[in-house]
Design a protein around this motif. Structure first.
Motif, PDB file in Angstrom:
ATOM      1  N   LYS A  34       0.826  -1.210   0.000  1.00 62.06           N
ATOM      2  CA  LYS A  34       0.000   0.000   0.000  1.00 62.06           C
ATOM      3  C   LYS A  34       0.860   1.259   0.000  1.00 62.06           C
ATOM      4  O   LYS A  34       0.579   2.221  -0.729  1.00 62.06           O
ATOM      5  N   GLN A  35       1.936   1.244   0.771  1.00 60.73           N
ATOM      6  CA  GLN A  35       2.776   2.451   0.861  1.00 60.73           C
ATOM      7  C   GLN A  35       3.878   2.461  -0.197  1.00 60.73           C
ATOM      8  O   GLN A  35       4.672   3.385  -0.264  1.00 60.73           O
ATOM      9  N   LYS A  36       3.884   1.418  -1.024  1.00 61.94           N
ATOM     10  CA  LYS A  36       4.921   1.264  -2.062  1.00 61.94           C
ATOM     11  C   LYS A  36       6.330   1.432  -1.479  1.00 61.94           C
ATOM     12  O   LYS A  36       7.198   2.110  -2.036  1.00 61.94           O
ATOM     13  N   TYR A  37       6.529   0.772  -0.365  1.00 68.51           N
ATOM     14  CA  TYR A  37       7.856   0.787   0.260  1.00 68.51           C
ATOM     15  C   TYR A  37       7.962  -0.348   1.258  1.00 68.51           C
ATOM     16  O   TYR A  37       7.074  -0.527   2.108  1.00 68.51           O
ATOM     17  N   GLY A  38       9.032  -1.081   1.175  1.00 64.29           N
ATOM     18  CA  GLY A  38       9.293  -2.116   2.176  1.00 64.29           C
ATOM     19  C   GLY A  38      10.707  -2.644   2.021  1.00 64.29           C
ATOM     20  O   GLY A  38      11.278  -2.655   0.924  1.00 64.29           O
ATOM     21  N   ARG A  39      11.264  -3.051   3.133  1.00 68.98           N
ATOM     22  CA  ARG A  39      12.592  -3.680   3.121  1.00 68.98           C
ATOM     23  C   ARG A  39      12.488  -4.940   3.973  1.00 68.98           C
ATOM     24  O   ARG A  39      12.056  -4.872   5.130  1.00 68.98           O
ATOM     25  N   LEU A  40      12.854  -6.070   3.393  1.00 69.47           N
ATOM     26  CA  LEU A  40      12.726  -7.342   4.111  1.00 69.47           C
ATOM     27  C   LEU A  40      14.055  -8.095   4.071  1.00 69.47           C
ATOM     28  O   LEU A  40      14.678  -8.188   3.011  1.00 69.47           O
ATOM     29  N   ILE A  41      14.451  -8.562   5.215  1.00 67.18           N
ATOM     30  CA  ILE A  41      15.666  -9.385   5.309  1.00 67.18           C
ATOM     31  C   ILE A  41      15.268 -10.755   5.843  1.00 67.18           C
ATOM     32  O   ILE A  41      14.541 -10.860   6.837  1.00 67.18           O
ATOM     33  N   SER A  42      15.747 -11.800   5.179  1.00 65.57           N
ATOM     34  CA  SER A  42      15.612 -13.158   5.716  1.00 65.57           C
ATOM     35  C   SER A  42      16.986 -13.637   6.145  1.00 65.57           C
ATOM     36  O   SER A  42      17.992 -13.254   5.552  1.00 65.57           O
ATOM     37  N   THR A  43      16.978 -14.495   7.146  1.00 69.82           N
ATOM     38  CA  THR A  43      18.258 -14.978   7.667  1.00 69.82           C
ATOM     39  C   THR A  43      18.436 -16.456   7.325  1.00 69.82           C
ATOM     40  O   THR A  43      17.763 -17.324   7.875  1.00 69.82           O
ATOM     41  N   ALA A  44      19.339 -16.701   6.403  1.00 68.80           N
ATOM     42  CA  ALA A  44      19.675 -18.083   6.037  1.00 68.80           C
ATOM     43  C   ALA A  44      20.920 -18.490   6.820  1.00 68.80           C
ATOM     44  O   ALA A  44      21.193 -17.955   7.904  1.00 68.80           O
ATOM     45  N   SER A  45      21.687 -19.386   6.272  1.00 72.54           N
ATOM     46  CA  SER A  45      22.873 -19.870   6.981  1.00 72.54           C
ATOM     47  C   SER A  45      23.732 -20.673   6.010  1.00 72.54           C
ATOM     48  O   SER A  45      23.214 -21.259   5.054  1.00 72.54           O
ATOM     49  N   ALA A  46      25.032 -20.719   6.307  1.00 74.80           N
ATOM     50  CA  ALA A  46      25.912 -21.582   5.520  1.00 74.80           C
ATOM     51  C   ALA A  46      25.408 -23.026   5.577  1.00 74.80           C
ATOM     52  O   ALA A  46      25.570 -23.790   4.620  1.00 74.80           O
ATOM     53  N   ALA A  47      24.762 -23.385   6.680  1.00 74.59           N
ATOM     54  CA  ALA A  47      24.235 -24.751   6.812  1.00 74.59           C
ATOM     55  C   ALA A  47      23.195 -25.047   5.732  1.00 74.59           C
ATOM     56  O   ALA A  47      23.055 -26.187   5.288  1.00 74.59           O
ATOM     57  N   GLY A  48      22.458 -24.017   5.332  1.00 70.91           N
ATOM     58  CA  GLY A  48      21.465 -24.186   4.276  1.00 70.91           C
ATOM     59  C   GLY A  48      22.097 -24.145   2.895  1.00 70.91           C
ATOM     60  O   GLY A  48      21.709 -24.904   1.997  1.00 70.91           O
ATOM     61  N   LEU A  49      23.064 -23.260   2.726  1.00 70.78           N
ATOM     62  CA  LEU A  49      23.674 -23.116   1.394  1.00 70.78           C
ATOM     63  C   LEU A  49      24.554 -24.312   1.042  1.00 70.78           C
ATOM     64  O   LEU A  49      24.649 -24.699  -0.120  1.00 70.78           O
ATOM     65  N   PHE A  50      25.207 -24.867   2.053  1.00 71.94           N
ATOM     66  CA  PHE A  50      26.212 -25.901   1.767  1.00 71.94           C
ATOM     67  C   PHE A  50      25.956 -27.236   2.459  1.00 71.94           C
ATOM     68  O   PHE A  50      26.649 -28.209   2.190  1.00 71.94           O
ATOM     69  N   GLY A  51      24.997 -27.275   3.392  1.00 70.18           N
ATOM     70  CA  GLY A  51      24.802 -28.488   4.187  1.00 70.18           C
ATOM     71  C   GLY A  51      25.753 -28.485   5.370  1.00 70.18           C
ATOM     72  O   GLY A  51      26.836 -27.898   5.315  1.00 70.18           O
ATOM     73  N   SER A  52      25.328 -29.126   6.453  1.00 68.20           N
ATOM     74  CA  SER A  52      26.154 -29.147   7.652  1.00 68.20           C
ATOM     75  C   SER A  52      25.766 -30.367   8.480  1.00 68.20           C
ATOM     76  O   SER A  52      24.578 -30.587   8.744  1.00 68.20           O
ATOM     77  N   PHE A  53      26.758 -31.136   8.883  1.00 67.58           N
ATOM     78  CA  PHE A  53      26.520 -32.383   9.607  1.00 67.58           C
ATOM     79  C   PHE A  53      25.621 -32.129  10.820  1.00 67.58           C
ATOM     80  O   PHE A  53      25.879 -31.223  11.608  1.00 67.58           O
TER      81      PHE A  53
END
Ligand code: NAD
Length: 302
Positions: free
Chosen positions: A141-160
């Motif tokens: 509605k206000q034609k403005y927004g900033r959104l950040i999501s928090t991922a992780s190296a564990a998601g990008l590369f896998g992690s035991f």
């Protein structure tokens, strides 16, 4: 972007999981730069057990003592509507949403319980979705927004031991890249970060000297840049931590093009295996459209 002091006067910033670690760092920063801050935190353990108001209250008091404006919210991010309502009720608007709340339920896949999987998905994926869903109509509605999501190296590369967490974190990449595409014409910019920082989450797995080089305050400046009104970046992924900030992107090998008839057999692929895996002439696709062009080329092979 000019390298002046970034300010957020008159804007409302919601930071989820802001009672400690990275979220606290973001909240205190925005509070010091003129923003109205909603400090959300459920106040439970890093495994997602229990709840309480203290974590959020301490950060709100810190912001207010320094002359900033902040209110607390103690809901779980799964109840995103209530968190965004806190912003609207207290400040009348929402400009920036930082989906930061998170927990860990580390366990090998073999020993994982259904509850370990479900709770991670609920907090990270459903939580980010519910908060973004509640903020979205205001952003549009206000034609403005900033959104950040928090991922992780564990998601990008896998992690035991983190298949639940890794799956949830990569889900947020797809989620955010899609919102970036849908939000673009409304000036809603959406980016993902994969941070690394000392917090109660990492202090059990990293030695003190490494933790000393990974202060949360060294991740915060990237979040500040990506959420500022002067930012034009969207649909991107950044790694940040310990003084290193870098964009991450997908890479596609040039690959093999095979005629789409009976000759497209397992043997034909095996023969072209080197080409399939050769990144010498790689490209960096940014949407499904790039793949469609390749498919059309394959259809036209003699
Ligand atoms: P942290 O445990 O200090 O902070 C997470 C906060 O989220 C806590 O204060 C917690 O109470 C809150 N929280 C948990 N579940 C919640 C819920 N359902 N609703 C509302 N609040 C909730 O950990 P951190 O390291 O600051 O983590 C922040 C984010 O960064 C998380 O999403 C985490 O997965 C991610 N991350 C951190 C690192 C790192 O190195 N610290 C690495 C990769 C990703």
């Amino acid at each position: 972007m000019a390298p002046q002091e970034l300010r957020y006067d008159g804007q409302t910033v919601v930071v989820t999981g802001a009672g400690g670690g990275l979220g606290r760092e973001y909240a205190v920063f925005f509070g010091s730069r003129g923003a109205n801050v909603v400090v959300n935190d459920l106040g439970g353990s890093f495994k997602g057990e229990g709840k309480g108001s203290r974590a959020a209250d301490v950060v709100v008091n810190e912001i207010r003592s320094a002359g900033g404006k902040a209110v607390a919210n103690y809901d779980s991010v799964e109840n995103g509507d209530a968190i965004i309502k806190t912003a609207i009720d207290n400040f009348g608007r929402i400009d920036v949403l930082i989906n930061n709340a998170g927990i860990l339920r580390d366990v090998s896949f073999k020993n994982m319980k259904q509850s370990d999987w479900d709770l991670i998905m609920a907090v990270h994926v459903k939580g980010a979705y519910k908060c973004a869903r509640a903020a979205w109509p205001y952003f549009r509605k206000q034609k403005y927004g900033r959104l950040i999501s928090t991922a992780s190296a564990a998601g990008l590369f896998g992690s035991f031991g983190q298949c639940n967490y890794g799956a949830a974190k990569l889900a947020l990449v797809g989620f955010t890249e899609t919102l970036a595409k849908e939000g673009l014409k409304y000036n809603i910019l959406c980016n993902t970060i994969a941070p690394i920082a000392a917090s109660r989450m990492t202090e059990t797995v990293m030695p003190p000297d490494v933790l000393n080089s990974l202060k949360p305050e060294w991740v915060m400046p990237l979040v500040a840049v990506l959420t500022h009104q002067s930012c034009t970046e969207t649909g991107s992924i950044y790694e940040a931590g310990g003084g290193h900030i870098a964009k991450i992107r997908w890479e596609r090998a040039k690959g093999a093009l095979l005629k789409t008839d009976d000759s497209l057999t397992p043997g034909a692929i095996a023969q072209k295996w080197k080409e399939v895996n050769n990144f010498a002439e790689a490209e960096h696709p940014q949407g499904p459209g790039n793949a469609m062009e390749l498919l059309e080329t394959a259809q036209q092979l003699p």
